[in-house]
Design an enzyme around this catalytic site. Structure first.
Site, mmCIF file in Angstrom:
data_model
loop_
_atom_site.group_PDB
_atom_site.id
_atom_site.type_symbol
_atom_site.label_atom_id
_atom_site.label_comp_id
_atom_site.label_asym_id
_atom_site.label_seq_id
_atom_site.Cartn_x
_atom_site.Cartn_y
_atom_site.Cartn_z
ATOM 1 C CG ASP A 1 65.147 63.016 85.836
ATOM 2 O OD1 ASP A 1 64.465 64.034 85.593
ATOM 3 O OD2 ASP A 1 66.108 63.014 86.636
ATOM 4 C CE1 TYR B 1 71.380 64.371 88.891
ATOM 5 C CE2 TYR B 1 70.051 63.083 87.381
ATOM 6 C CZ TYR B 1 70.157 63.898 88.494
ATOM 7 O OH TYR B 1 69.019 64.220 89.201
ATOM 8 C CE LYS C 1 66.449 66.606 87.130
ATOM 9 N NZ LYS C 1 67.234 65.369 86.966
ATOM 10 C CG HIS D 1 69.676 70.170 88.997
ATOM 11 N ND1 HIS D 1 70.466 69.237 88.362
ATOM 12 C CD2 HIS D 1 69.110 69.506 90.038
ATOM 13 C CE1 HIS D 1 70.371 68.085 89.004
ATOM 14 N NE2 HIS D 1 69.556 68.219 90.017
HETATM 15 P P1 NAP Z 1 65.131 56.616 94.815
HETATM 16 O O1 NAP Z 1 64.683 56.432 93.427
HETATM 17 O O2 NAP Z 1 64.131 56.969 95.853
HETATM 18 O O3 NAP Z 1 65.889 55.322 95.363
HETATM 19 C C1 NAP Z 1 66.897 54.662 94.658
HETATM 20 C C2 NAP Z 1 67.350 53.477 95.518
HETATM 21 O O4 NAP Z 1 66.251 52.559 95.675
HETATM 22 C C3 NAP Z 1 68.465 52.693 94.883
HETATM 23 O O5 NAP Z 1 69.317 52.283 95.926
HETATM 24 C C4 NAP Z 1 67.774 51.478 94.268
HETATM 25 O O6 NAP Z 1 68.594 50.324 94.231
HETATM 26 C C5 NAP Z 1 66.641 51.272 95.247
HETATM 27 N N1 NAP Z 1 65.491 50.625 94.598
HETATM 28 C C6 NAP Z 1 64.961 50.895 93.380
HETATM 29 N N2 NAP Z 1 63.902 50.120 93.116
HETATM 30 C C7 NAP Z 1 63.756 49.295 94.187
HETATM 31 C C8 NAP Z 1 62.855 48.255 94.489
HETATM 32 N N3 NAP Z 1 61.879 47.912 93.663
HETATM 33 N N4 NAP Z 1 63.010 47.601 95.680
HETATM 34 C C9 NAP Z 1 63.984 47.975 96.547
HETATM 35 N N5 NAP Z 1 64.879 48.953 96.312
HETATM 36 C C10 NAP Z 1 64.764 49.620 95.134
HETATM 37 O O7 NAP Z 1 66.276 57.730 94.921
HETATM 38 P P2 NAP Z 1 67.019 58.778 93.970
HETATM 39 O O8 NAP Z 1 67.994 58.122 93.063
HETATM 40 O O9 NAP Z 1 67.529 59.827 94.898
HETATM 41 O O10 NAP Z 1 65.858 59.476 93.103
HETATM 42 C C11 NAP Z 1 65.430 59.000 91.845
HETATM 43 C C12 NAP Z 1 65.797 59.953 90.724
HETATM 44 O O11 NAP Z 1 65.290 61.264 90.969
HETATM 45 C C13 NAP Z 1 67.306 60.192 90.565
HETATM 46 O O12 NAP Z 1 67.957 59.111 89.970
HETATM 47 C C14 NAP Z 1 67.295 61.452 89.728
HETATM 48 O O13 NAP Z 1 67.020 61.151 88.372
HETATM 49 C C15 NAP Z 1 66.149 62.227 90.376
HETATM 50 N N6 NAP Z 1 66.634 63.168 91.418
HETATM 51 C C16 NAP Z 1 66.527 64.516 91.170
HETATM 52 C C17 NAP Z 1 66.986 65.432 92.109
HETATM 53 C C18 NAP Z 1 66.849 66.897 91.811
HETATM 54 O O14 NAP Z 1 67.479 67.720 92.492
HETATM 55 N N7 NAP Z 1 66.058 67.290 90.841
HETATM 56 C C19 NAP Z 1 67.555 65.012 93.326
HETATM 57 C C20 NAP Z 1 67.626 63.638 93.565
HETATM 58 C C21 NAP Z 1 67.157 62.731 92.610
HETATM 59 P P3 NAP Z 1 69.340 49.759 92.904
HETATM 60 O O15 NAP Z 1 69.918 50.934 92.178
HETATM 61 O O16 NAP Z 1 70.347 48.839 93.475
HETATM 62 O O17 NAP Z 1 68.342 49.029 92.051
#
Ligand code: NAP
Length: 273
Positions: A42, A47, A72, A105
């Site tokens: 994704d 980004y 997106k 998006h």
């Molecule tokens: P997330 O995936 O909920 O959390 C990411 C955080 O969790 C990072 O700090 C990561 O650390 C940590 N983490 C990952 N795996 C872990 C594990 N097994 N144990 C402990 N900690 C862990 O948050 P997000 O980045 O907001 O969301 C994920 C994806 O969704 C984004 O990257 C993006 O692609 C998408 N997104 C889309 C939108 C939208 O508007 N459409 C908005 C937000 C996000 P490390 O990186 O240090 O491993």
């Protein structure tokens, strides 16, 4: 790997998120994820990492047609000609002739959905986009988007994790044979340390993060796209296909949804259901 079956397509239920990953770190993360077995990536124009995602895919041993690739369109590109131009640029950066899924998006208050969706549909006609979708849309906006679209909307990508209730969006997705793509599925890391998740995790020798992801992908029509840059996290998040939560455990986690915590920037999300 489990799959979500939507509109005749099979989508890997777990993908790698890439928000906030830039440069070398992004390239390495996507490369590692593909090596570990991920087949769903994704990204987004905003980004500023499509080039690195494209490079990682191109350098990997995995062929393009084995990967589900989503990008997106950013809000500044919602006018018809900007959609076409910006997606062509995205494809060039991603080093591919097509994306599997192209999303709006954020819902726009200025450019009618119809204009953006029509442009996206013309990219389906030209073979540059396989499916179109939306992100951060309320159920009402989902209805409006589908009304103006002549093709089926494939997904609504929204924030979804154990601390946020998305029953209304999920119900709408199921009704319309759409996927709910869960973003921030780990509540940006906040699932770690939660007592209920930890207790369940200990039973399976798993972590809170793994239980949260398992809880998501066990739900019909749901895919999850955790972001992880640490190699151990990338690996751990993929190890969720060897255990199943019981109905009782699912219910216990469902209780946590009542906290209704959103981690997305509130300036971006004014009118939720
Ligand atoms: P997330 O995936 O909920 O959390 C990411 C955080 O969790 C990072 O700090 C990561 O650390 C940590 N983490 C990952 N795996 C872990 C594990 N097994 N144990 C402990 N900690 C862990 O948050 P997000 O980045 O907001 O969301 C994920 C994806 O969704 C984004 O990257 C993006 O692609 C998408 N997104 C889309 C939108 C939208 O508007 N459409 C908005 C937000 C996000 P490390 O990186 O240090 O491993």
């Amino acid at each position: 790997m489990d799959y979500v079956e939507i509109q005749g397509e099979k989508v890997p239920a777990l993908g790698i998120g890439t928000w906030q990953l830039k440069g070398e770190e992004c390239e390495e993360t996507v490369k590692t994820a593909l090596e570990k077995g991920y087949r769903h990536v994704d990204t987004a124009q905003i980004y500023d990492n499509e080039e690195q995602v494209g490079q990682a895919i191109s350098d990997s041993d995995v062929s393009r047609d084995e990967i589900w690739l989503t990008t997106k369109v950013w809000t500044s590109n919602f006018e018809h000609d900007s959609v076409i131009k910006s997606v062509n640029e995205s494809l060039e950066k991603l080093q591919t002739h097509y994306v599997d899924l192209l999303l709006i998006h954020w819902p726009s208050e200025e450019i009618p959905f119809e204009e953006t969706i029509k442009a996206m549909e013309s990219l389906v006609e030209s073979g540059q986009v396989r499916n179109i979708g939306i992100s951060n849309f309320t159920t009402e906006q989902m209805e409006k988007a589908q009304e103006v679209a002549s093709k089926d909307i494939f997904t609504n990508q929204v924030e979804y994790h154990p601390f946020l209730n998305q029953d209304a969006v999920l119900e709408k997705c199921r009704e319309k044979d759409m996927m709910l793509t869960a973003y921030s599925p780990l509540a940006r890391g906040e699932v770690m340390g939660n007592k209920v998740l930890k207790e369940i995790a200990d039973k399976y020798d798993k972590s809170e993060a793994q239980v949260a992801l398992r809880w998501l992908i066990q739900q019909e029509n749901v895919a999850a796209i955790p972001k992880a840059s640490t190699e151990n996290h990338i690996e751990q998040n993929f190890e969720i296909f060897d255990f199943t939560l019981t109905n009782e455990e699912v219910e216990e986690i469902n209780e946590l949804k009542n906290e209704n915590n959103r981690y997305v920037d509130p300036d971006f999300a004014p009118n939720w259901d």
